[in-house]
Design an enzyme around this catalytic site. Structure first.
Site, PDB file in Angstrom:
ATOM      1  N   HIS A 274     -12.509  11.442 -20.234  1.00 22.43           N
ATOM      2  CA  HIS A 274     -12.535  13.102 -20.263  1.00 22.43           C
ATOM      3  C   HIS A 274     -11.593  13.521 -18.971  1.00 22.43           C
ATOM      4  O   HIS A 274     -11.856  14.795 -18.751  1.00 22.43           O
ATOM      5  CB  HIS A 274     -13.765  13.839 -20.681  1.00 22.43           C
ATOM      6  CG  HIS A 274     -14.513  13.358 -21.868  1.00 22.43           C
ATOM      7  ND1 HIS A 274     -14.418  13.639 -22.997  1.00 22.43           N
ATOM      8  CD2 HIS A 274     -15.435  12.195 -21.604  1.00 22.43           C
ATOM      9  CE1 HIS A 274     -15.374  13.092 -23.750  1.00 22.43           C
ATOM     10  NE2 HIS A 274     -16.096  12.148 -22.913  1.00 22.43           N
TER      11      HIS A 274
ATOM     12  N   SER B 123      13.065  18.846  -3.636  1.00 21.69           N
ATOM     13  CA  SER B 123      13.339  20.019  -4.176  1.00 21.69           C
ATOM     14  C   SER B 123      14.311  20.692  -3.390  1.00 21.69           C
ATOM     15  O   SER B 123      14.302  20.666  -2.299  1.00 21.69           O
ATOM     16  CB  SER B 123      12.037  20.886  -4.174  1.00 21.69           C
ATOM     17  OG  SER B 123      12.174  22.116  -4.348  1.00 21.69           O
TER      18      SER B 123
ATOM     19  N   LYS C 211       8.468  19.228  -0.970  1.00 14.20           N
ATOM     20  CA  LYS C 211       8.180  18.601  -2.364  1.00 14.20           C
ATOM     21  C   LYS C 211       8.612  17.440  -2.303  1.00 14.20           C
ATOM     22  O   LYS C 211       9.708  16.816  -1.930  1.00 14.20           O
ATOM     23  CB  LYS C 211       8.781  19.137  -3.281  1.00 14.20           C
ATOM     24  CG  LYS C 211       8.166  20.708  -3.470  1.00 14.20           C
ATOM     25  CD  LYS C 211       6.824  20.460  -4.241  1.00 14.20           C
ATOM     26  CE  LYS C 211       6.880  20.279  -5.533  1.00 14.20           C
ATOM     27  NZ  LYS C 211       7.367  21.297  -6.503  1.00 14.20           N
TER      28      LYS C 211
ATOM     29  N   GLU D 246       8.030  11.133 -14.914  1.00 14.94           N
ATOM     30  CA  GLU D 246       7.802  12.586 -15.708  1.00 14.94           C
ATOM     31  C   GLU D 246       9.013  12.191 -16.820  1.00 14.94           C
ATOM     32  O   GLU D 246       8.721  12.463 -17.944  1.00 14.94           O
ATOM     33  CB  GLU D 246       8.533  13.806 -14.988  1.00 14.94           C
ATOM     34  CG  GLU D 246       7.450  14.317 -14.014  1.00 14.94           C
ATOM     35  CD  GLU D 246       7.915  15.398 -13.182  1.00 14.94           C
ATOM     36  OE1 GLU D 246       7.922  16.576 -13.613  1.00 14.94           O
ATOM     37  OE2 GLU D 246       8.450  15.202 -12.150  1.00 14.94           O
TER      38      GLU D 246
END
Ligand code: ARG
Length: 470
Positions: free
Chosen positions: A168, A289, A295, A302
């Site tokens: 979980h 970024s 970043k 992704e």
């Protein structure tokens, strides 16, 4: 498209079947009918199939040796024109099969018209597409082996590094980094076995099934099957021209593999976040970024996470194309290729990107260890100790441990930070020995059951897999 409906794309009827046609197709008919825009990717397979067919027509005496020689030389010229980019593909010629044959006719003249003896575009396209998909199954196999090897390197380096195991996405029990990497080895190992199974099952040759019924020419289907690396000719000509199971098996194996890649990608996205810091992805597989200088984004992960959508979409699309088709060939089946091409391209890219990321990433041993001990991850070890040493029923031990977890939580500390007196408040029989099992190292070392997380178990699984992908 500049043509308006009703306009003729050309006045001449088709040179391949113009006999019964007085006029050429409407421009829109030509546009919906043509597959050359995408099936040119099967040019090499088409020419290989034609060369095998021509050689067989010669060996069986169906064609004169001089015609076969001319066809062979001509096909090699066509192939080199396609490879060097000088070949002029024509939409009017519909597909790769007719483009190649028409060019062959320009180069060698009359013998080109004899190449199509005893075959049809129906067995031709099935053969070409099978050869193309077979190459992709081989590429997927290599890609999976490379990924498994990269995972094995990670597993070996951190076979005994402790980290939290989750259910979980809540801390469950401590496990080892090696064990977690090896879970993915099992998953990609099943993908590997699916790809190999699919290849073994699909490797029969449709060539010589002709339009659908076979042919009256004395062709040798074993010879063409062998020349093209098939195990045998497909045994039923109707099935041979209408079967696309091989593409569907590729797409379903690819879908499951992409799902595995997506799950792993998701873990990498979570693990590389500032909140987790379990792994550091290399600069080579990250992006920055344009506005936030701090970043470092896991874009490759992704994108891999997203690929499963289009690959599974391709699987669904081809299932839908095939599901209502009566035997044998229907033009619907021309819609089989683009989806498979796209799925194959994206699967190979995702496998390569994941392999690169895994090879380059570094696991942050300290962060993993710090997280391994938090979240009361050794609560089960405490309950097991109460059963083993004090002889309590597991349900009672579970309850007593629960009260100790609640106590630690209220104090804002972890289980090993409780005092012996506090432990005894939950059960008077508890002794100082209990603290031995509350350490995460002891916890993972104790899980020696087959397939468990103990480093010795993990190392034996690594050794087994190393042999399997040696
Ligand atoms: N371009 C067609 C395809 O991809 C080739 C087969 C055409 N056969 C036919 N009977 N029209 O399916």
């Amino acid at each position: 498209m500049t043509d308006t409906p009703g306009s003729k794309s050309s006045n001449a009827s088709n040179q391949m079947w113009g006999g019964r046609f007085a006029a050429g197709p409407d421009a829109i008919m030509e546009a919906i009918n043509a597959s050359i825009g995408f099936d040119k990717r099967m040019a090499a397979q088409d020419i290989a199939g034609s060369r095998a067919h021509a050689a067989m027509l010669g060996a069986t005496g169906i064609l004169e040796p001089s015609d076969v020689d001319a066809i062979r030389e001509g096909l090699l010229t066509v192939l080199s024109e396609i490879e060097d980019g000088s070949f002029q593909f024509s939409t009017a010629l519909e597909d790769i099969h007719m483009n190649v044959e028409a060019r062959l006719k320009e180069i060698i003249g009359e013998p080109a018209g004899r190449l199509h003896t005893g075959r049809s575009r129906n067995d031709q396209v099935a053969t070409d597409f099978k050869l193309w998909v077979r190459d992709q199954l081989d590429a997927a196999e290599s890609g999976l082996v490379a990924l498994i090897r990269a995972l094995l390197d990670q597993a070996e380096a951190g076979a005994d590094w402790v980290m939290p195991g989750f259910t979980h996405l809540q801390t469950a029990q401590p496990v080892t980094w090696g064990h977690h990497m090896m879970a993915y080895v099992e998953m990609f190992g099943r993908d590997l076995s699916r790809v190999r199974d699919a290849r073994a099952r699909m490797n029969t040759s449709p060539l010589g099934a002709a339009a659908l019924a076979g042919t009256s020419f004395p062709i040798d289907r074993d010879m063409t099957a062998k020349a093209l690396g098939f195990d045998a000719p497909a045994a039923n000509s109707l099935d041979a021209v209408s079967d696309r199971d091989f593409a569907l098996e590729f797409l379903s194996a690819a879908s499951i593999c992409a799902m595995h890649l997506s799950r792993f990608a998701e873990e990498l996205v979570i693990w590389s976040s500032a909140q987790f810091r379990f792994v550091t992805l290399s600069d080579r597989f990250s992006t920055g970024s344009s506005i936030m200088p701090q970043k470092k984004n896991p874009d490759a992960a992704e994108l891999i996470r997203a690929k499963v959508g289009r690959i599974f979409g391709a699987n669904t699309a081809l299932m839908m194309v095939m599901k209502g088709l009566p035997l044998t060939y229907s033009k619907d089946m021309q819609e089989d290729k683009e989806q498979v091409f796209d799925a194959a391209d994206n699967l190979m890219l995702a496998l390569a990107a994941m392999t690169g990321m895994v090879a380059d990433m570094s696991a942050n041993r300290d962060s993993l260890a710090a997280a391994a001990g938090s979240g009361f991850s050794t609560a089960t070890d405490l309950a097991d100790w109460l059963v083993r040493v004090l002889g309590l029923p597991f349900r009672d031990a579970h309850h007593i441990t629960g009260t100790l977890v609640a106590l630690a939580e209220s104090k804002g500390c972890d289980l090993p930070d409780l005092t012996l007196d506090e432990m005894k408040s939950a059960h008077s029989g508890i002794t100082a020995e209990v603290f031995d099992v509350l350490g995460v190292e002891n916890s993972v070392n104790s899980r020696t059951s087959y397939g468990g997380t103990a480093p010795a178990q993990v190392r034996s699984q690594i050794a087994r897999w190393k042999e399997l992908v040696a």
